[in-house]
Design an enzyme around this catalytic site. Structure first.
Site, PDB file in Angstrom:
ATOM      1  N   ASP A 154     -33.845   0.461  15.338  1.00 17.08           N
ATOM      2  CA  ASP A 154     -33.773  -0.260  14.068  1.00 17.08           C
ATOM      3  C   ASP A 154     -34.649   0.399  13.004  1.00 17.08           C
ATOM      4  O   ASP A 154     -35.741   0.899  13.295  1.00 17.08           O
ATOM      5  CB  ASP A 154     -34.241  -1.708  14.308  1.00 17.08           C
ATOM      6  CG  ASP A 154     -34.234  -2.549  13.054  1.00 17.08           C
ATOM      7  OD1 ASP A 154     -33.138  -2.769  12.502  1.00 17.08           O
ATOM      8  OD2 ASP A 154     -35.321  -2.968  12.615  1.00 17.08           O
TER       9      ASP A 154
ATOM     10  N   GLU B 255     -30.339   3.692  13.259  1.00 12.13           N
ATOM     11  CA  GLU B 255     -29.956   3.024  12.017  1.00 12.13           C
ATOM     12  C   GLU B 255     -30.762   3.712  10.907  1.00 12.13           C
ATOM     13  O   GLU B 255     -31.912   3.371  10.666  1.00 12.13           O
ATOM     14  CB  GLU B 255     -30.269   1.533  12.051  1.00 12.13           C
ATOM     15  CG  GLU B 255     -29.758   0.816  10.807  1.00 12.13           C
ATOM     16  CD  GLU B 255     -30.609  -0.366  10.374  1.00 12.13           C
ATOM     17  OE1 GLU B 255     -30.163  -1.101   9.476  1.00 12.13           O
ATOM     18  OE2 GLU B 255     -31.715  -0.546  10.901  1.00 12.13           O
TER      19      GLU B 255
END
Length: 727
Positions: free
Chosen positions: A414, A467
């Site tokens: 993330d 990401e």
């Protein structure tokens, strides 16, 4: 056992006795336990509440009687044993007798090689050494605790087993590493515990959970829990062997992203356990044709609305869904059904809850002390100090832990962009440049490279996905080529551009043709995953269905056309739960998906389309084998902005090409002419306008005939994508 009162003074200085009683002694292992004396051995023990005590060997033989030398519960006495050995004590007071084991009579568990590799930052099995481990040591069963707190004045493990009294199990400091350890005999699994830490300033901190805890209490409780080594009889050898031996870039990867707490609930609206979730979810995902499940973070976290992105326990599956063994069964069940499991992993930041990592030993230990590097303005969280080798080792070991212990197939990392840039979400003067004066976080780069190098080196078949929302070069290139080493990168540009296009009324799309075509200019610079993730259906953004332009019929047609275009577009696929049946409401973690919508033909039609797209994508090598390579893509129609038509072919060596043709207006286009790559018959293998999917059923009656030069006349249904396969 008769009561023994205070007898002759101890040879210990009064100040030392007082320090032991108060829990402020600098090294209790030096005075408590078994020690040489003038005539043999003596034992000292701290047993609050006892009025008398006898020393016993582990075999239960009397080894000596002790005298109380302090009213707080300090005992001392000679032993009748020849060699130093671990002891237990039979303690008594007016209310009765009890047995207590002497942690101070046991030697250390960690060894010099652990110190060496830990200090070097190269220890790759920290999860076997740190935290709480149930084991047998020097003849006794118990739990070994180890925690890193180099700037602490004292660290104690506390729990129900010692009435949360920080004086009873003060830990041994290994000065070379700053690690405190202790073996507590006669306790086992299911024991709640925390660490009581006294900072260098002498102040006692709020109790801290174990950074390496493998199990935690259910929120709002925050204690760590001792557990036996993960016991599961894995049956996923075939699944893991397949992924070890294949090039994942050339395999179909279609990911079903989900939040375990809101995919479905039980009849009372409560969370499903891992076993109950597996029973319902795994057959559904298999029937839908997805290759992988991606779980929003399930590492322990205190606050439900954070969806797991504010994690306080990186090594513990959250207690919300049951015990860790349940999660192992879930992963194994998915693997036996041929479905991989990816964990959303959050090394970018951590919350400042007082029981967590923030100022763990009274200093900025895991985070940077300077808020210009150690505080995240977007999330009001702390940022890991990636330049500290112990912190890097903590995180790299965590990635390895999930791959090894729980057989996970991948980590989606993330917020990578927030890690890579020192000025991320910061104004001038709010960030510190690197040693070269730049804004790149070189320490974070080194960490990400180390993590990817170890994952791919030790666990072939496990993938990492970034990401990353910027143009940072070589995110999914190997470390030895100067890349970050990820296997894949989310294609955020595809998501933003194409969703912006689909939100426009069709009459305006003529002016925004490049929202679809532009992404193909860079589609092969990285190994891409095309994400329609949870981030696009929260915080007022609405569902994917409601992002589409037009009335209800057009919204469904647009969505079907968009999905078919995406499944024909180069790159791996990711779809967030509920969007496969056109969930109308924006996602909320507080409730289950609106499964009743499947009773409506339009919603069921979208579900069938996604199922069939997944099956086509998996079965046709032309649609996936060259997802990451330009040779697998060829434009047929790139510039027909006037009609908002896009057409290309997907190819793979030795395979029949597949043409993907999209008409993004509600105007049917019979007799649309284009040139395919070969003549002959092309079968219509998918039509998003088919009546089975809720469309108007306009199409090509099953096939299209192309002239020898490839020219074909094709019927393009309104707001639809078709796929043609050469026969």
């Amino acid at each position: 056992m008769r009561s023994i009162t205070i007898t002759k003074p101890s040879p210990l200085p009064p100040a030392e006795i007082a320090a032991l009683a108060r829990g402020t002694h600098g090294d209790p292992f030096a005075v408590l336990g078994v020690h040489p004396a003038d005539k043999g051995l003596i034992a000292r023990a701290f047993i609050p509440g006892a009025e008398s005590a006898e020393a016993l060997t582990l075999a239960g033989k009397l080894a000596g009687r002790l005298a109380r030398i302090d009213r707080a519960g300090l005992f001392e006495g000679p032993l009748n044993i020849r060699k130093a050995q671990p002891l237990r004590y039979r303690a008594a007071n007016a209310d009765g007798e009890w047995i207590v084991a002497d942690a101070y009579s046991f030697g250390p568990v960690l060894g010099p090689m652990d110190d060496y590799y830990i200090a070097e930052g190269s220890h790759l099995r920290l999860f076997d050494k740190m935290g709480a481990h149930k084991l047998r040591h020097e003849g006794a069963d118990g739990v070994h605790f180890a925690v890193w707190a180099p700037n602490a004045k004292r660290v104690s493990v506390v729990g129900l087993f010692n009435q949360w009294d920080g004086r009873r199990h003060v830990m041994r400091l290994r000065r070379d590493t700053g690690i405190w350890e202790i073996f507590v005999p006669d306790i086992g699994e299911d024991e709640p515990y925390k660490f009581e830490i006294v900072g260098a300033d002498g102040k006692t901190l709020p109790l801290k959970a174990d950074p390496f805890a493998f199990r935690s209490e259910l929120r709002p409780a925050t204690a760590s829990i001792t557990t036996a080594p993960l016991a599961h009889d894995w049956g996923d050898t075939a699944h893991r062997d397949f992924w070890r031996k294949t090039d994942i870039r050339r395999q179909p990867v279609s990911i079903y992203e989900l939040h375990a707490g809101s995919w479905a609930r039980d009849e009372h609206g409560q969370f499903l356990t891992w076993d109950a979730l597996a029973e319902r979810l795994i057959p559904y995902v298999a029937e839908m044709g997805f290759t992988h499940i991606e779980l929003l973070p399930i590492t322990e976290y205190p606050y439900d609305p954070s969806w797991g992105y504010q994690t306080t326990g990186l090594y513990a599956p959250t207690a919300r869904f049951g015990r860790p063994e349940g999660f192992a069964r879930f992963v194994d069940g998915a693997h036996r059904a041929g479905i991989g499991v990816i964990l959303d992993w959050v090394p970018a930041h951590f919350p400042t809850d007082e029981h967590g990592l923030a100022r763990f030993d009274g200093t900025a230990l895991y985070e940077h002390a300077d808020p210009r590097k150690g505080f995240h303005p977007d999330w009001n969280t702390a940022i890991y100090n990636f330049g500290r080798r112990e912190v890097m080792s903590f995180l790299v070991n965590n990635a390895l832990y999930w791959a090894e212990k729980y057989h996970l197939d991948g980590l989606r990392v993330d917020a990578v962009a927030s890690m890579l840039y020192l000025d991320y979400s910061r104004k001038d003067g709010e960030w510190l440049p690197n040693q070269h004066g730049g804004r790149e976080n070189l320490e974070a780069v080194s960490f990400l490279q180390a993590m990817n190098r170890e994952i791919y080196g030790q666990h072939p078949g496990v993938m990492t996905i970034a990401e990353e929302s910027t143009s940072w070069p070589k995110v999914s290139h190997p470390v030895h080529e100067g890349g970050l080493g990820f296997g894949f990168k989310w294609n955020m540009g595809f998501m933003h551009d194409t969703l912006r296009y689909m939100a426009r009324e069709p009459v305006h799309r003529v002016h925004h043709h490049n929202d679809i075509t532009f992404g193909l200019l860079y589609a092969f610079g990285e190994n891409y995953v095309l994400p329609l993730s949870h981030d696009e259906v929260v915080h007022g953004k609405g569902s994917l269905l409601n992002k589409m332009a037009g009335d209800d019929w057009q919204k469904f047609a647009n969505l079907r056309a968009y999905y078919a275009l995406m499944w024909g577009y180069p790159g791996k696929k990711l779809l967030f739960m509920g969007q496969e049946f056109a969930q109308r409401a924006e996602w909320s973690e507080e409730r289950a998906l609106d499964w009743h919508l499947l009773d409506a033909p339009a919603h069921e039609g979208v579900r069938r389309l996604v199922r069939d797209l997944n099956r086509l994508y998996r079965d046709r090598l032309a649609l996936h084998a060259r997802d990451c390579e330009a040779e697998g893509f060829h434009w047929l129609v790139v510039d027909d902005s006037a009609n908002s038509v896009f057409a290309w072919e997907r190819r793979a060596p030795g395979e029949r090409p597949i043409a993907i043709i999209s008409n993004m207006t509600p105007v049917p286009r019979p007799g649309y002419g284009l040139k395919l790559s070969r003549g002959g018959r092309w079968r219509e293998i998918l039509n998003s306008d088919a009546s089975d999917y809720g469309g108007s059923n306009m199409g090509n009656s099953g096939y299209v005939s192309a002239a020898d030069d490839g020219y074909a006349s094709v019927t393009l249904p309104p707001l639809a994508t078709i796929m043609l396969e050469a026969e």
